[in-house]
Enzyme design. Structure first.
Site, PDB file in Angstrom:
ATOM      1  N   ARG A   1       0.825  -1.210   0.000  1.00  0.00           N
ATOM      2  CA  ARG A   1       0.000   0.000   0.000  1.00  0.00           C
ATOM      3  C   ARG A   1       0.862   1.263   0.000  1.00  0.00           C
ATOM      4  O   ARG A   1       0.513   2.274  -0.584  1.00  0.00           O
ATOM      5  CB  ARG A   1      -0.960  -0.029   1.201  1.00  0.00           C
ATOM      6  CG  ARG A   1      -1.806   1.221   1.368  1.00  0.00           C
ATOM      7  CD  ARG A   1      -3.129   0.974   2.102  1.00  0.00           C
ATOM      8  NE  ARG A   1      -3.016   0.092   3.243  1.00  0.00           N
ATOM      9  CZ  ARG A   1      -2.529   0.446   4.448  1.00  0.00           C
ATOM     10  NH1 ARG A   1      -2.104   1.669   4.658  1.00  0.00           N
ATOM     11  NH2 ARG A   1      -2.470  -0.436   5.421  1.00  0.00           N
TER      12      ARG A   1
ATOM     13  N   ASP B   1      -7.861  19.918 -13.626  1.00  0.00           N
ATOM     14  CA  ASP B   1      -7.980  18.585 -14.200  1.00  0.00           C
ATOM     15  C   ASP B   1      -7.513  18.692 -15.650  1.00  0.00           C
ATOM     16  O   ASP B   1      -8.153  19.337 -16.479  1.00  0.00           O
ATOM     17  CB  ASP B   1      -9.463  18.163 -14.103  1.00  0.00           C
ATOM     18  CG  ASP B   1      -9.732  16.785 -14.689  1.00  0.00           C
ATOM     19  OD1 ASP B   1      -8.968  16.334 -15.546  1.00  0.00           O
ATOM     20  OD2 ASP B   1     -10.753  16.180 -14.286  1.00  0.00           O
TER      21      ASP B   1
HETATM   22  C1  PLP Z   1     -13.007  10.175 -16.479  1.00  0.00           C
HETATM   23  C2  PLP Z   1     -12.744  11.511 -15.903  1.00  0.00           C
HETATM   24  C3  PLP Z   1     -12.633  11.691 -14.505  1.00  0.00           C
HETATM   25  C4  PLP Z   1     -12.850  10.552 -13.522  1.00  0.00           C
HETATM   26  O1  PLP Z   1     -11.820   9.629 -13.590  1.00  0.00           O
HETATM   27  P1  PLP Z   1     -11.996   8.052 -13.329  1.00  0.00           P
HETATM   28  O2  PLP Z   1     -10.658   7.518 -13.683  1.00  0.00           O
HETATM   29  O3  PLP Z   1     -13.099   7.567 -14.182  1.00  0.00           O
HETATM   30  O4  PLP Z   1     -12.312   7.901 -11.875  1.00  0.00           O
HETATM   31  C5  PLP Z   1     -12.334  12.954 -14.048  1.00  0.00           C
HETATM   32  N1  PLP Z   1     -12.168  14.006 -14.885  1.00  0.00           N
HETATM   33  C6  PLP Z   1     -12.279  13.867 -16.225  1.00  0.00           C
HETATM   34  C7  PLP Z   1     -12.098  15.050 -17.106  1.00  0.00           C
HETATM   35  C8  PLP Z   1     -12.578  12.630 -16.778  1.00  0.00           C
HETATM   36  O5  PLP Z   1     -12.716  12.510 -18.093  1.00  0.00           O
END
Ligand code: PLP
Length: 350
Positions: free
Chosen positions: A11, A136
């Site tokens: 972990r 993001d």
């Molecule tokens: C898919 C996605 C997520 C979430 O990620 P997972 O790996 O599915 O948990 C977050 N932000 C964006 C822009 C995504 O396309």
């Protein structure tokens, strides 16, 4: 006390995960990288450092799952969550408060493919001390844009998309420079335990070897499909910031070296029925809600990726029944174009 070779329990880390995190820190130009079992686990870990009474500002057109998670965590912990329009930074500035601790946004928005001025947003946010600016970067990938270079504090990715690139791994990522925030997040990673397994880390390392070549092909195919769709009389509007007439084209050129395979378009005169017929008529392109893999995917955000939004939220973002989001893959572009064209015709046949 460290055990043999520094690894005492899976972990906390394993050699493959450490290699992957080192590689990811390098390609995002950051000091520290932490991987998680999913993108949402990375987001949740990030939100875990907020406390009751903190103010969290989130762009309203982020990934639907992020929106859902933020609302859930904010309600549980008593976090003051407020949404903002990342396309209007003058209004955004007025929303910052003395207790604002985090600002969250996506550099290119989902599904409308608008571009956010990350440098200016970070500058405005940093006028207040103690604000962490998180972005993001899933839609762009570090191949085209490294947000830490623009003054953003933390970069988040769903590695399930472009970074792994083969639609066979679910994984999340945080990259940052700050040592103190890193220690907090590392503790959450180690003790919260939402870590990726070593085999997934191995697959992600394999995927990263072709990131550059894949992103170039995603971009070339995306632009060709967008240009083709603009000429198709069945199409109402095409959303792709790589097109010179897109309102954010200059901003994209200023802050990024290119753009991924994400685009959206509306089908002229289509309702829910025709949109659904279009998606089902696709043969090469798969009707699916993910993105960023080698294979082209298409979906209707209104009924799949963004179905959890209220009607009002959908309107605000610009999601209509005839909107299609496409993750353009790396196949031969003629094959993608021909498939989309035939499905557009099939959508209006009885
Ligand atoms: C898919 C996605 C997520 C979430 O990620 P997972 O790996 O599915 O948990 C977050 N932000 C964006 C822009 C995504 O396309």
């Amino acid at each position: 006390m460290m055990c043999q070779k520094g690894f005492q329990y899976g972990r906390w880390g394993n050699p493959t995960r450490n290699n992957l995190e080192g590689c990811l820190a390098a390609i995002e130009n950051g000091k520290h990288a932490l991987t998680f079992a999913t993108g949402c686990a990375a987001t949740w870990s990030m939100l875990s450092i907020l406390k009751n009474g903190d103010h969290l500002l989130c762009a309203f057109d982020v990934y639907g799952g992020t929106l859902h998670l933020m609302k859930m965590v904010a309600e549980e912990k008593g976090i003051d969550l407020e949404f903002f329009d990342a396309g209007n930074l003058n209004e955004f500035e007025k929303l910052l408060k003395p207790n604002t601790r985090m600002v969250w946004f996506e550099i290119t928005t989902n599904p409308m493919c608008k571009v956010v001025d990350a440098k200016r947003l970070a500058e405005i946010s940093h006028k207040r001390p103690g604000v962490l600016v998180v972005t993001d970067n899933t839609f762009m990938s570090p191949y085209f844009l490294k947000p830490l270079n623009l003054g953003v504090d933390i970069v988040m990715h769903s590695m399930s998309k472009y970074l792994n690139g083969h639609s066979d791994v679910i994984m999340g990522l945080l990259v940052l420079n700050d040592d103190n925030v890193h220690i907090k997040l590392r503790d959450i990673q180690h003790h919260g335990g939402a870590v990726p397994g070593p085999f997934d880390c191995y697959l992600a390392l394999r995927g990263l070897k072709t990131l550059a070549i894949r992103m170039k092909q995603h971009m070339a195919n995306g632009i060709q499909l967008a240009n083709h769709l603009k000429k198709n009389p069945r199409i109402e509007q095409v959303f792709h910031p790589g097109l010179p007439d897109h309102p954010d084209h200059d901003l994209l050129k200023k802050q990024a070296s290119g753009y991924s395979g994400m685009l959206a378009f509306t089908i002229k005169g289509a309702g829910e029925k025709e949109t659904s017929k279009f998606l089902k008529a696709l043969k090469l392109v798969t009707y699916a809600g993910s993105l960023g893999g080698c294979d082209s995917l298409a979906e209707a955000p209104g009924s799949l990726s963004h179905k959890y939004l209220s009607e009002e939220e959908k309107r605000k973002v610009g999601i209509t029944d005839n909107l299609i989001r496409c993750s353009v893959g790396i196949e031969e572009v003629e094959d993608i174009i021909n498939d989309v064209d035939q499905a557009l015709e099939a959508a209006f046949k009885n």
